[in-house]
Enzyme design. Structure first.
Site, PDB file in Angstrom:
ATOM      1  N   CYS A  93       0.265  -2.856  -3.841  1.00 57.10           N
ATOM      2  CA  CYS A  93       0.169  -3.782  -2.720  1.00 57.10           C
ATOM      3  C   CYS A  93      -0.104  -2.907  -1.498  1.00 57.10           C
ATOM      4  O   CYS A  93       0.805  -2.250  -0.997  1.00 57.10           O
ATOM      5  CB  CYS A  93       1.464  -4.566  -2.542  1.00 57.10           C
ATOM      6  SG  CYS A  93       1.479  -5.568  -1.046  1.00 57.10           S
TER       7      CYS A  93
ATOM      8  N   CYS B   3       1.736  -4.278   1.916  1.00 60.06           N
ATOM      9  CA  CYS B   3       3.204  -4.241   2.061  1.00 60.06           C
ATOM     10  C   CYS B   3       3.805  -3.698   0.778  1.00 60.06           C
ATOM     11  O   CYS B   3       3.648  -2.520   0.503  1.00 60.06           O
ATOM     12  CB  CYS B   3       3.783  -5.586   2.481  1.00 60.06           C
ATOM     13  SG  CYS B   3       3.269  -6.961   1.482  1.00 60.06           S
ATOM     14  N   SER B   4       4.479  -4.522  -0.001  1.00 60.55           N
ATOM     15  CA  SER B   4       5.178  -3.985  -1.171  1.00 60.55           C
ATOM     16  C   SER B   4       5.373  -5.064  -2.219  1.00 60.55           C
ATOM     17  O   SER B   4       6.365  -5.057  -2.930  1.00 60.55           O
ATOM     18  CB  SER B   4       6.529  -3.429  -0.731  1.00 60.55           C
ATOM     19  OG  SER B   4       7.134  -4.348   0.157  1.00 60.55           O
ATOM     20  N   CYS B   5       4.416  -5.980  -2.334  1.00 65.65           N
ATOM     21  CA  CYS B   5       4.526  -7.086  -3.285  1.00 65.65           C
ATOM     22  C   CYS B   5       4.619  -6.557  -4.709  1.00 65.65           C
ATOM     23  O   CYS B   5       3.912  -5.621  -5.087  1.00 65.65           O
ATOM     24  CB  CYS B   5       3.327  -8.018  -3.140  1.00 65.65           C
ATOM     25  SG  CYS B   5       3.271  -8.731  -1.501  1.00 65.65           S
TER      26      CYS B   5
END
Lengths: 116, 103, 202
Positions: free
Chosen positions: C107, C110-112
């Site tokens: 991702c 962000c940090s999905c």
């Protein structure tokens, strides 16, 4: 909304909150279409990263209708639209010195793309 | 926005250094922060897009120097203040009070 | 002067600790959160939700061709057959590694990450170096994980920038023909389901 209490936690975690919308919105593109990502530079929220702007790819999969984060992040509503998996070659993204057999797939909203 | 969060393709950010084993939360404050995020989301205080955007609006140097859960903390503070749920003064006063009690 | 608090008293609270405590205390006072709900959320993600869930999905797909077909065509439904669903896994896609193709998930914005099947993401997945590099130099990233793929393996990098979450179905290791589903699940690593590891039968 009510305060989250322990009795609600297991159901909440197991259900989540999908951004998928049950709305009948026609897709602008279909699988196999060649599409160019728009060159937009909003100072607001967007899920169109810089590294694919202006690049050309192919629609690989239609994920269905989702809420549009670019409006949702600013109180401007869902603006329901299709999201597609779009495939780009590394050569298109990064140049001809990249290997031919490398691809990037990214999920693009209708509003990010135009037909080539 | 063309912010520091939009990292795809950037060079020179150093090695990935994957840890062999790491705890799910490295500190108790990360545990509380994670639960606060879920609780405030469930409470309808913001949507996920607003939450992400508040992270994107962080000072870029601060963004790169801090961990994921500190990003969340900063975003949560920003949104709760902007939406009038808490005030900066309330947060500052409570911080000071807790620090004094701890001393 | 003696006083009671729950933390070991060898250092003052850090700034982030104070900020989190201040938030929790004010929100509790306003009755906007319930600290016991936080306890339960944390316990759930520390003990019930993690990559062992994803490993069960993978082992089932390796053992049951009909399940694998469902998993690749409607991942959300197939994963929920095994009881895994919900937050950050509402809309799942599974991509299959084969002799010809290797998939990697990131991702960049962000940090999905697919929580119901993999739990909460490791620090490196959320940090800048991986997010920046893997979309441009995935082979270099794989080297950092000690993985070298043949030149002719096609590499597909999946940026989960929207609301779909991705899980890699790793290639079943050779020499595992007689294994039960439980034994197979033991072979599956978290990183293999992100795409930064390849599996061997040990």
């Amino acid at each position: 909304m009510p305060t989250l209490t322990p009795d609600v936690v297991p159901g909440l975690i197991a259900t989540g909150a999908s951004a998928r919308l049950d709305e009948d919105v026609a897709p602008t593109f279909k699988i196999g279409d060649r599409v160019e990502m728009k060159n937009i530079n909003p100072v607001t929220h967007t899920r169109l990263p810089r590294y694919v702007r202006g690049k050309t790819g192919v629609v690989e999969r239609d994920h269905g209708v989702f809420a549009f984060p670019d409006t949702g992040a600013h109180g401007l509503g869902h603006k329901a639209q299709h999201v597609y998996s779009v495939k780009f070659s590394f050569r298109e993204l990064w140049g001809d010195d990249h290997a031919e057999n490398m691809y990037l797939y990214i999920d693009m909203f209708d509003d990010y793309m135009k037909a080539v | 926005m063309n912010g520091i969060h939009d990292l795809g393709g950037m060079d020179g950010l150093g090695p990935i250094n994957p840890a062999k084993d790491e705890p799910i939360f490295k500190d108790d404050w990360e545990r509380r922060m994670f639960g606060l995020f879920i609780s405030c989301f469930a409470g309808g205080h913001y949507n996920v897009d607003e939450f992400r955007h508040a992270i994107e609006r962080m000072d870029p140097a601060h963004y790169l120097e801090t961990s994921y859960y500190e990003h969340w903390l900063t975003s949560l503070e920003t949104l709760l203040v902007e939406k009038g749920v808490v005030t900066q003064d309330e947060l500052a006063a409570r911080k000071k009070h807790i620090a004094m009690e701890d001393a | 002067m003696p006083h009671d608090h729950p933390h070991p008293h060898n250092r003052p609270l850090s700034d982030v600790e104070l900020r989190v405590k201040a938030l929790e205390s004010i929100l509790t006072e306003k009755e906007l959160i319930d600290p016991e709900a936080i306890d339960l959320i944390v316990e759930t993600y520390e003990t019930k939700i993690g990559p062992r869930n994803g490993a069960r999905v993978v082992a089932r797909a390796w053992s049951d061709p009909a399940y694998k077909e469902r998993l690749l065509s409607d991942a959300t439904a197939a994963i929920s057959e095994l009881g895994f669903s919900g937050v950050q896994g509402e809309d799942m896609v599974v991509v299959e590694n084969t002799d010809e193709v290797h998939n990697i998930v990131v991702c960049t914005l962000c940090s999905c990450y697919p929580w119901p099947t993999l739990g909460l993401p490791p620090v490196w997945y959320k940090a800048a170096p991986y997010r920046a590099k893997v979309v441009k130099d995935p082979r270099g990233v794989l080297e950092e994980f000690g993985v070298t793929l043949p030149e002719d393996t096609e590499i597909r990098v999946w940026d989960s920038n929207a609301e779909l979450r991705y899980l890699v179905l790793p290639k079943r290791p050779d020499g595992t023909d007689g294994m039960t589903e439980e034994q197979l699940a033991e072979l599956v690593t978290r990183d293999a389901m992100i795409g930064t590891d390849v599996l061997t039968a040990q």
